[in-house]
Design a protein around this motif. Structure first.
Motif, PDB file in Angstrom:
ATOM      1  N   GLY A 103     -42.504  91.098 -12.363  1.00 39.35           N
ATOM      2  CA  GLY A 103     -42.610  91.890 -11.151  1.00 39.35           C
ATOM      3  C   GLY A 103     -42.560  93.368 -11.477  1.00 39.35           C
ATOM      4  O   GLY A 103     -42.713  93.779 -12.638  1.00 39.35           O
ATOM      5  N   ASP A 104     -42.295  94.191 -10.462  1.00 42.67           N
ATOM      6  CA  ASP A 104     -42.263  95.636 -10.672  1.00 42.67           C
ATOM      7  C   ASP A 104     -41.228  96.039 -11.715  1.00 42.67           C
ATOM      8  O   ASP A 104     -41.472  96.909 -12.557  1.00 42.67           O
TER       9      ASP A 104
ATOM     10  N   GLY B  39     -42.294  97.722 -15.200  1.00 44.96           N
ATOM     11  CA  GLY B  39     -41.878  99.110 -15.369  1.00 44.96           C
ATOM     12  C   GLY B  39     -40.998  99.294 -16.589  1.00 44.96           C
ATOM     13  O   GLY B  39     -41.184 100.246 -17.366  1.00 44.96           O
TER      14      GLY B  39
ATOM     15  N   PRO C 124     -48.240  89.997 -10.633  1.00 47.06           N
ATOM     16  CA  PRO C 124     -48.609  90.299  -9.249  1.00 47.06           C
ATOM     17  C   PRO C 124     -50.123  90.228  -9.079  1.00 47.06           C
ATOM     18  O   PRO C 124     -50.877  90.692  -9.930  1.00 47.06           O
TER      19      PRO C 124
ATOM     20  N   LEU D  67     -50.292  92.775  -3.666  1.00 47.54           N
ATOM     21  CA  LEU D  67     -49.977  94.195  -3.678  1.00 47.54           C
ATOM     22  C   LEU D  67     -50.061  94.766  -2.273  1.00 47.54           C
ATOM     23  O   LEU D  67     -49.306  95.654  -1.891  1.00 47.54           O
TER      24      LEU D  67
ATOM     25  N   SER E 183     -46.798  94.520  -0.405  1.00 49.74           N
ATOM     26  CA  SER E 183     -45.615  95.187  -0.935  1.00 49.74           C
ATOM     27  C   SER E 183     -45.042  96.136   0.111  1.00 49.74           C
ATOM     28  O   SER E 183     -45.686  96.462   1.112  1.00 49.74           O
TER      29      SER E 183
ATOM     30  N   ALA F 101     -47.846 101.145  -4.650  1.00 53.43           N
ATOM     31  CA  ALA F 101     -48.168 100.069  -5.588  1.00 53.43           C
ATOM     32  C   ALA F 101     -49.561 100.261  -6.177  1.00 53.43           C
ATOM     33  O   ALA F 101     -49.776 100.072  -7.381  1.00 53.43           O
TER      34      ALA F 101
ATOM     35  N   TRP G  97     -49.478 103.002  -8.722  1.00 53.46           N
ATOM     36  CA  TRP G  97     -48.815 102.584  -9.949  1.00 53.46           C
ATOM     37  C   TRP G  97     -49.784 101.800 -10.819  1.00 53.46           C
ATOM     38  O   TRP G  97     -49.881 102.022 -12.024  1.00 53.46           O
ATOM     39  N   TRP G  98     -50.540 100.880 -10.223  1.00 51.01           N
ATOM     40  CA  TRP G  98     -51.475 100.070 -10.994  1.00 51.01           C
ATOM     41  C   TRP G  98     -52.649 100.898 -11.500  1.00 51.01           C
ATOM     42  O   TRP G  98     -53.161 100.664 -12.596  1.00 51.01           O
TER      43      TRP G  98
ATOM     44  N   HIS H 183     -51.028 102.648 -14.565  1.00 53.92           N
ATOM     45  CA  HIS H 183     -50.488 101.862 -15.680  1.00 53.92           C
ATOM     46  C   HIS H 183     -51.256 100.575 -15.980  1.00 53.92           C
ATOM     47  O   HIS H 183     -50.976  99.928 -16.993  1.00 53.92           O
TER      48      HIS H 183
ATOM     49  N   GLU I 290     -33.495  92.416  -1.947  1.00 54.59           N
ATOM     50  CA  GLU I 290     -33.242  93.757  -2.481  1.00 54.59           C
ATOM     51  C   GLU I 290     -32.088  94.458  -1.770  1.00 54.59           C
ATOM     52  O   GLU I 290     -31.496  95.400  -2.304  1.00 54.59           O
TER      53      GLU I 290
END
Length: 237
Positions: A21-22, A26, A64, A69, A72, A78, A81-82, A85, A226
């Motif tokens: 996951g994230d 990360g 994911p 996404l 999310s 998100a 980020w993709w 990265h 979370e």
């Protein structure tokens, strides 16, 4: 693979399961990035990269999907980020990789989307089996009857409440001593690495993460995983 096909494959082929996951992605890319219940390190980041780049033959890795996404908490973040990265992650994936599972199989979305079919697919995997649950001391994980009452039996192996990655060598040794039929792992980022290590020594291990909390959120108006405390404040029995 779709979320349903992911669990069907795990069931039919007796695969282990490790989810990225994230947090895992990360920390894999940035050894200086830590999260509340797991301090990162170069060794942990390298183990995550190895899990992705050199998975055990009987291990299904879950990533994911672009579809999820959009679901999310912050789809734009998100996507950014993709965009930034994603190419680095693709470089780690071997060309021989032919399939990946859906990382969301243990999350709230899966139960919201598929309802009792999602419950059934999970229950099919461990129906009538003897399980060893690996989780942190004081963990919020629960063996809910609605998900797990078809197990033949269940025992626990407790790791530490936080920074469980440092405890994995002991955990692997203890699992091998007990020779379980199936291992269910709820251990955060360390659980991804643990599923890989156990798969390599021939133990079927499922990184199920927030599965029980996700079920509670959908069906019992529980907290989002979370939002829950990392530790319950008391030892497990």
């Amino acid at each position: 693979m779709s979320a349903t096909d992911t669990l069907i494959a795990v069931h039919r082929e007796r695969l282990s399961l490790a989810r990225f996951g994230d947090g895992e992605l990360g920390m894999m890319l940035n050894p200086k990035l830590s999260i509340p219940f797991q301090t990162n390190s170069p060794d942990l980041a390298q183990d995550l990269r190895t899990t992705l780049a050199e998975p055990a033959e009987n291990l299904l890795l879950c990533l994911p999907s672009t579809y999820n996404l959009k679901r999310s908490a912050n789809p734009r973040m998100a996507a950014r980020w993709w965009t930034r990265h994603g190419s680095r992650i693709l470089q780690l994936i071997p060309e021989s990789a032919t399939r990946f599972g859906d990382q969301m199989v243990s999350r709230m979305w899966f139960f919201e989307e598929y309802g009792q079919d999602a419950v059934r697919l999970w229950r099919d995997i461990w129906d009538g089996r003897q399980a060893l649950v690996v989780t942190g001391e004081g963990s919020r994980f629960e063996l809910l009857d609605e998900l797990f009452d078809n197990l033949q039996s269940a025992d626990y192996l407790f790791s530490v409440a936080k920074d469980a990655y440092a405890d994995l060598d002991r955990v692997v040794d203890e699992v091998q001593k007990r020779s379980p039929d199936l291992v269910l792992i709820s251990l955060g980022v360390a659980g991804t690495v643990l599923a890989h290590r156990l798969a390599r020594v021939g133990v079927q291990a499922l990184d199920i993460g927030h599965l029980s909390a996700s079920w509670n959120y959908v069906y019992k108006d529980g907290q989002r995983p979370e939002a829950m405390p990392v530790w319950t404040g008391q030892a497990n029995n």
